[in-house]
Design an enzyme around this catalytic site. Structure first.
Site, PDB file in Angstrom:
ATOM      1  N   LYS A   1       0.844  -1.207   0.000  1.00 46.49           N
ATOM      2  CA  LYS A   1       0.000   0.000   0.000  1.00 46.49           C
ATOM      3  C   LYS A   1       0.874   1.250   0.000  1.00 46.49           C
ATOM      4  CE  LYS A   1      -2.279  -1.036   3.768  1.00 46.49           C
ATOM      5  NZ  LYS A   1      -1.745  -2.362   4.007  1.00 46.49           N
TER       6      LYS A   1
ATOM      7  N   MET B   1      -6.921  -4.368  16.681  1.00 40.35           N
ATOM      8  CA  MET B   1      -8.386  -4.416  16.755  1.00 40.35           C
ATOM      9  C   MET B   1      -8.931  -5.642  17.474  1.00 40.35           C
ATOM     10  SD  MET B   1      -9.283  -1.646  15.717  1.00 40.35           S
ATOM     11  CE  MET B   1      -7.750  -0.788  15.938  1.00 40.35           C
TER      12      MET B   1
ATOM     13  N   GLY C   1      -4.611   1.731  13.943  1.00 42.36           N
ATOM     14  CA  GLY C   1      -4.924   1.415  12.558  1.00 42.36           C
ATOM     15  C   GLY C   1      -4.927   2.634  11.653  1.00 42.36           C
ATOM     16  N   GLN C   2      -4.957   3.817  12.243  1.00 41.90           N
ATOM     17  CA  GLN C   2      -5.022   5.030  11.428  1.00 41.90           C
ATOM     18  C   GLN C   2      -3.778   5.888  11.660  1.00 41.90           C
ATOM     19  OE1 GLN C   2      -9.179   6.652  10.807  1.00 41.90           O
ATOM     20  NE2 GLN C   2      -9.374   5.880  12.875  1.00 41.90           N
TER      21      GLN C   2
END
Lengths: 286, 105, 811
Positions: free
Chosen positions: C85, C344, C381-382
């Protein structure tokens, strides 16, 4: 229809089945004993056979898999003896190889004269670009992969591996452990969906990737060209420029590439004066 | 065939510089590069190295040109074609540090 | 190119190089063509746009466009490596359907309007009913973006209905840290990954979700180092392949496993008595649950965990007792360095706070804390879940710098720093995310008191749980108004009444804060497409319009506009006018205004100018005697943290009990909010895949990523599939009590679920798994459980007509 009628129907077939079974049994028993009769000489010969068959004794076409089809020096292939099977390491498959790395290969001729042609080179460069979003992007994988194992990648990409007309290039960077972190298949292994128009209709992308000029600068004709691309993740020159590689150098026997070919400090992130290191303490050497 | 790469140092005076650029336009077989301040790179192609040298002298004399540096010469005369160096000789002069490396062939 | 041309080319190159050198042009900055690389782009630094790892990339810019990406070798986080990514992050800017103009819904259709009109519409909606306005942002907000939103809401509108989507991913980690240490965010850093002997991953798949960090660990093996990886999970993933141990547990029973380890440490006498005596207290929950609970004695704690014998844990979790003993023994060894990693799996948990506390607890109990390699580490996650959501505190109950709206002294401090009148900040916490959306989707006359919602940098139409209830319920509610600032059409813009085109990543200035407390800055490098503008600007422009409309909250104590900014000459710059927005560095001014907020909790972030020079700096960053700035790698550890008193090995200086001690919690195992039963007989888990980031709005527009993973799938055990009569690739129906979706089965695919389990990734907007997920939240953190609910499967058409297919988002 009554039950008895049904049985009657099958009667003729039953007779035929007995005959076929008898034939098979006879063949199997005689085959077993013929196998036992075979002497151990063939097996001994197989064991003493060198790993790399001596040149010229095999037909060219069978070079790559010559060790799978074994026989006398020139005769037809001979089946192994059953009596020896249990004793040998892996039975008759002892020297079958499914590891591509261990297949016998032609040794590349380092000193073969090559006349680099602009068209051939262009074709390679074009093929190369098709797998990359821009110069320096990790290439996508043009074949299905094992979704959960990276070990499979290196069975071909550990060396420049020729498989028929394809070349699995050697990893040009140090081997990281998780190949799929950067390289993803160009088509998914996930099962395709019939009539999946929603996915197919995703809008395209206007990104235009940087393509390097891909031509080294020479100070003068005949001078060693500079390296026109970054050497980041491309530390192993022979992966692309080695004797088997598609962008073969004219002199693959030489090992120290950077002795003559200069990389670029700008592309390689080594222009320290204009981009100083972070001011934070270097943490690794605590 | 002779190919030379030259750097022309133009006058600091803008009008004289424009005049020099104009007269360079008139020369056949001269390819102009991108002007950096008052230094102009050009490539001159001539059938042999004698006429190449002549162009070099002529350019030096143009009004608005202060002097000319030769940074690259390649010549390929009929009589040297079969010579020890194979199919051509190239000399780098001045300038580029890459020039010092030996032939790789 | 023929030979003659080539010679001429060489001649020209040599001559040009010389001419440039003579003119001095060759000394110019990076990217200049003079150094022999011809068309090389200009390279700039930026953190990657995607996950919380915070890799630094070098962005190649040419002719005003991003054309290439490299891993930044000077970055400590990633040392030149990226994931797939990251390598393609530049392509997210150029998807063909970028939003380029504001669109207002008229007669059911989105029609182009001017920016003035758009800003005016929002401001008037707010003026109409300021308390019915909500602001929903994300952990992808840059720090200045989150900060202006926070200030607009709390200091301007006296309205606390501001939430980030980080509530959906990080809230349980926050409550875990706060209830254990009294202050948020991990004490350790990524160096722990270089130095640990044992790495335990709790419901975590870093090989796909944090690949660069995972490589940082496993690549140690290439160097001959030994590191033992233990995967405690509910399904086999790419991570499992690299692990020595795989412990498969029944969903929700991680609570029992953690307690089982604590029990063994005490029973075997291998817990770190000295560490516990000097640095810890014990805690348990109250009835009902609360953030800080009530004290308990060691003896009470011992008795509470005594029930969790390896055999009992095996009975609950399905993990063999000997594996539990193995974990107990590992934690009992002080000669090993143990790092726990989670994301998560532990956070999106109906008992998320509890499991976070328990894992911190076993590290504290065993003394595996505070040395490099000994760390309980939660990942984000961000890209700026830490930097913006957590540090700027863009949550309904929080104020910047770890403060709370409920605390009067905290409100006064903020009012003073913001220079607004005392009492401006409301003391009543706003609605948490799930509640906020529930209120928005409830008719006003039935108590739905949120009427206007402004969404920035996130895609709630895809990421909220139980979408029918929390997002789609808005459909048909005439007086509700949804504003969405987006870069592409998404499941959220589909229901929006006003769509604002936003600048993305390096089309604007920005600052992120990653998982290891590292603050990272970048500069704008290219122009946004069309009429797209910065989110930060939108908020300021709305505030200015409110100021013009006479909203008193838009003035500070001195009657000045709350976002008034001056240039170096002391003249006010009208930054609310887009052409003037970049006259000054607004980001820098906002960040420097925010910086003093970080001092109270000793989260001192570095000055902007230091960030410019660095590849991120980890707070607390303190000035050294020689005028330099020093970052901190190990918080609370005497050898590294400048705020630990001289001579102390460990000091929890924001301790809940005010005595420098951390809390070891006991929380019991409790069943999940919804478990499989006779009818809904499968566990359903959702998550991400390597190729796509979150809802795929960006990555689905990157061809190499989309080609590799074009759609969602249902992961299923082969025996279950055989029993149900499904073949690999067959499109089936998946149903829960909340809805149903259709997607193909993938057997033996990317991951492998055990019998009775299903896994579906949530990136695919055409197969929205969140239509079926559960809205149950952790009682303390209010974070939903996306990892567990009960589902059934069937052939397509086997049940009632499809309640909902994916949205058609194309305009």
């Amino acid at each position: 229809m009554k039950e008895s009628d049904e049985l009657n129907q099958y009667r003729p077939h039953k007779k035929a089945t007995y005959v076929v079974m008898a034939v098979i049994l006879t063949a199997a028993v005689s085959g077993y004993f013929m196998g036992l009769q075979q002497t151990g000489s063939t097996i001994r010969e197989r064991q003493s056979d060198s790993v790399v068959p001596s040149q010229g004794t095999r037909r060219d076409s069978s070079k790559d898999n010559s060790r799978m089809i074994k026989g006398g020096s020139n005769g037809p292939p001979t089946a192994p003896s059953y009596s020896e099977m249990a004793a040998s390491d892996r039975g008759p498959n002892a020297d079958w190889e499914n590891d591509l790395r261990k297949l016998t290969r032609k040794k590349p001729n380092l000193f073969k004269q090559v006349e680099p042609s602009a068209q051939a080179r262009q074709a390679v460069v074009e093929a190369r670009r098709k797998l990359r979003a821009f110069d320096g992007a990790p290439p996508v994988i043009p074949h299905p992969i094992n979704q959960t194992s990276s070990a499979a990648c290196l069975s071909c990409h550990n060396e420049n591996t020729e498989i028929k007309d394809r070349l699995a290039q050697k990893v040009p960077h140090k081997t990281y452990q998780s190949c799929t972190q950067c390289h993803v298949p160009t088509t998914t292994d996930a099962p395709p969906m019939a009539g999946d128009t929603m996915t197919a209709n995703w809008p395209t992308n206007r990104f235009v990737g940087w393509t390097n000029q891909l031509e080294g600068k020479q100070a003068y004709s005949g001078g060693p060209p500079t390296i026109p691309h970054t050497t980041l993740m491309r530390k192993n020159c022979l992966s692309c420029h080695g004797a088997k590689a598609r962008l073969r150098t004219t002199h693959p026997w030489r090992q120290s590439c950077l002795q003559c070919h200069a990389p670029s400090a700008g592309l390689d992130q080594h222009r320290f004066l204009s981009e100083p290191f972070p001011v934070s303490p270097k943490t690794r050497s605590q | 065939m002779s190919v030379s790469g030259l750097v022309i140092t133009l006058s600091e005076e803008p009008s004289a510089r424009d005049r020099a650029l104009e007269s360079l336009e008139a020369y056949p077989g001269i390819e102009r590069g991108q002007l950096s301040d008052r230094w102009l790179p050009v490539v001159v192609e001539r059938p042999d190295d004698e006429s190449g040298e002549a162009v070099f002298r002529e350019i030096s004399l143009l009004p608005g040109v202060e002097y000319v540096d030769v940074v690259f010469v390649h010549f390929e005369n009929a009589d040297t074609k079969q010579g020890a160096l194979g199919n051509g000789q190239t000399k780098g002069m001045h300038g580029s540090p890459q020039v010092t490396a030996a032939s790789n062939r | 190119m023929n030979r003659r041309d080539f010679i001429k080319f060489s001649a020209m190159a040599a001559a040009t190089a010389m001419a440039r050198r003579k003119s001095g042009a060759a000394e110019a900055g990076p990217g200049e063509a003079s150094n022999g690389e011809g068309n090389s782009p200009e390279w700039h630094k930026a953190p990657c746009r995607f996950c919380g790892t915070g890799c630094h990339v070098r962005v190649g810019v040419q002719d005003g466009r991003v054309v290439a990406i490299q891993g930044d070798e000077k970055a400590d986080v990633n040392n030149g490596l990226l994931c797939v990514k990251g390598y393609h992050v530049g392509m997210i800017l150029y998807g063909k359907d970028r939003l380029t103009q504001p669109l207002l819904r008229e007669g059911g259709e989105l029609k182009p309007v001017s920016w003035d009109k758009a800003i005016d519409v929002i401001a008037k909606r707010i003026m109409e009913d300021p308390d019915a306005f909500g602001f929903y942002g994300s952990g992808q907000w840059t720090i200045p973006e989150g900060y202006v939103a926070q200030k607009l809401m709390k200091a301007g509108l006296s309205n606390n209905h501001i939430e980030p989507n980080a509530r959906l991913c990080m809230a349980s980690a926050v409550t875990g840290f706060v209830s254990t240490y009294g202050v948020d965010e991990p004490a350790g850093c990524y160096q722990d990954l270089d130095e640990c002997d044992v790495l335990i991953m709790w419901g975590n798949n870093p090989a796909e979700m944090h690949p660069v960090l995972f490589s940082r660990v496993i690549d140690r093996r290439s160097r001959g180092e030994k590191v033992r990886l233990i995967d405690i999970s509910t399904r086999r993933t790419r991570t499992t392949e690299f692990c020595q141990d795989y412990l498969e547990f029944r969903p929700q029973t991680d609570l029992a496993i953690a307690n089982g380890i604590a029990h063994l440490l005490i029973q075997n006498g291998t817990f770190d008595r000295e560490f516990v005596d000097r640095y810890c207290h014990f805690r348990q929950d109250t009835e009902p649950d609360s953030l800080f609970g009530k004290p308990m004695s060691f003896e009470e704690y011992r008795q509470a965990v005594a029930k969790y014998t390896p055999e009992y844990v095996e009975e609950l979790s399905g993990v063999p007792a000997e594996k539990i003993r193995m974990l107990g023994e590992l934690f009992g060894r002080r000669d090993l360095r143990i790092t726990s990693l989670w994301c998560m799996g532990m956070n999106q948990h109906s008992r998320g706070t509890a499991i976070n506390r328990l894992v911190h607890g076993i590290h504290l109990l065993s003394g595996h804390f505070g040395r490099p390699g000994d760390a309980p580490t939660s990942l984000t996650g961000q890209p700026s879940a830490c930097g913006t959501a957590r540090e700027v505190g863009t949550l309904a109950h929080a104020l910047p710098g770890g403060r709370l709206v409920a605390k009067e002294d905290h409100r006064r401090q903020c009012e003073k720093l913001w220079n607004v009148p005392e009492g401006r900040i409301s003391s009543k916490p706003g609605y948490h995310t799930v509640k906020l959306w529930e209120k928005f989707c409830t008719p006003t006359n039935q108590g739905g008191d949120i009427r206007t919602l402004f969404v920035q940098v996130t895609n709630p139409g895809q990421s909220l749980p139980n979408l029918h209830k929390h997002f789609r319920g808005k459909k048909g509610l005439e007086d509700k108004f949804l504003v969405v600032s987006e870069v592409y059409p998404s499941a959220s813009t589909e229901l929006a009444d006003l769509v604002l085109p936003a600048s993305l990543w390096v089309e604007k200035n920005g600052i992120f804060g990653n998982s290891e407390r590292r603050t990272q800055q970048w500069y704008k490098m290219v122009e946004p497409p069309g009429d797209a503008r910065d989110d930060c600007w939108m908020t300021i422009a709305i505030a200015r319009r409110l100021y013009e409309l006479g909203h008193s909250g838009m003035k500070d104590r001195d009657g000045q506009f709350i976002f008034a900014m001056k240039n170096d000459e002391g003249e006010e710059v009208p930054i609310w006018q887009w052409p003037h927005y970049y006259d000054i560095n607004v980001d820098k001014r906002l960040y420097e205004e925010y910086r003093p907020f970080t001092w109270m909790k000793h989260k001192n972030v570095a000055p902007y100018d230091e960030l410019v020079k660095a590849r991120g700096l980890r707070w607390p960053v303190v000035e050294t005697d020689d005028g330099g700035w020093r970052e901190t790698r190990f918080r609370f550890s005497g050898f590294d943290d400048p705020f630990v008193e001289e001579g102390k090995r460990i000091q929890f200086y924001h301790s809940v009990t005010k005595d420098d001690r951390a809390l070891i919690w006991f929380n019991p195992y409790e069943p999940a909010a919804e478990e499989p039963d006779k009818e809904f007989r499968y566990w359903l888990c959702t998550g991400r895949v390597l190729e796509h980031w979150h809802t795929g709005t960006m990555t689905m527009r990157v061809p190499p990523l989309r080609r590799s993973m074009p759609h969602a799938y249902i992961e299923m055990h082969p025996d279950d599939a055989a029993e149900e009569g499904f073949s690999n690739g067959e499109v089936i129906q998946l149903m829960t009590r909340r809805g149903q979706i259709e997607a193909p089965v993938w057997i033996e695919g990317r991951g492998r679920v055990p019998r009775g389990s299903l896994f579906v990734p949530f990136f695919d907007e055409h197969r929205l798994v969140n239509l079926v997920t559960l809205g149950a939240v952790c009682p303390i953190s209010k974070e939903p459980d996306y990892k567990k609910c009960a589902a059934k499967v069937g052939k397509v058409g086997s049940s009632t007509p499809a309640m909902a297919k994916g949205p058609e988002v194309r305009p």
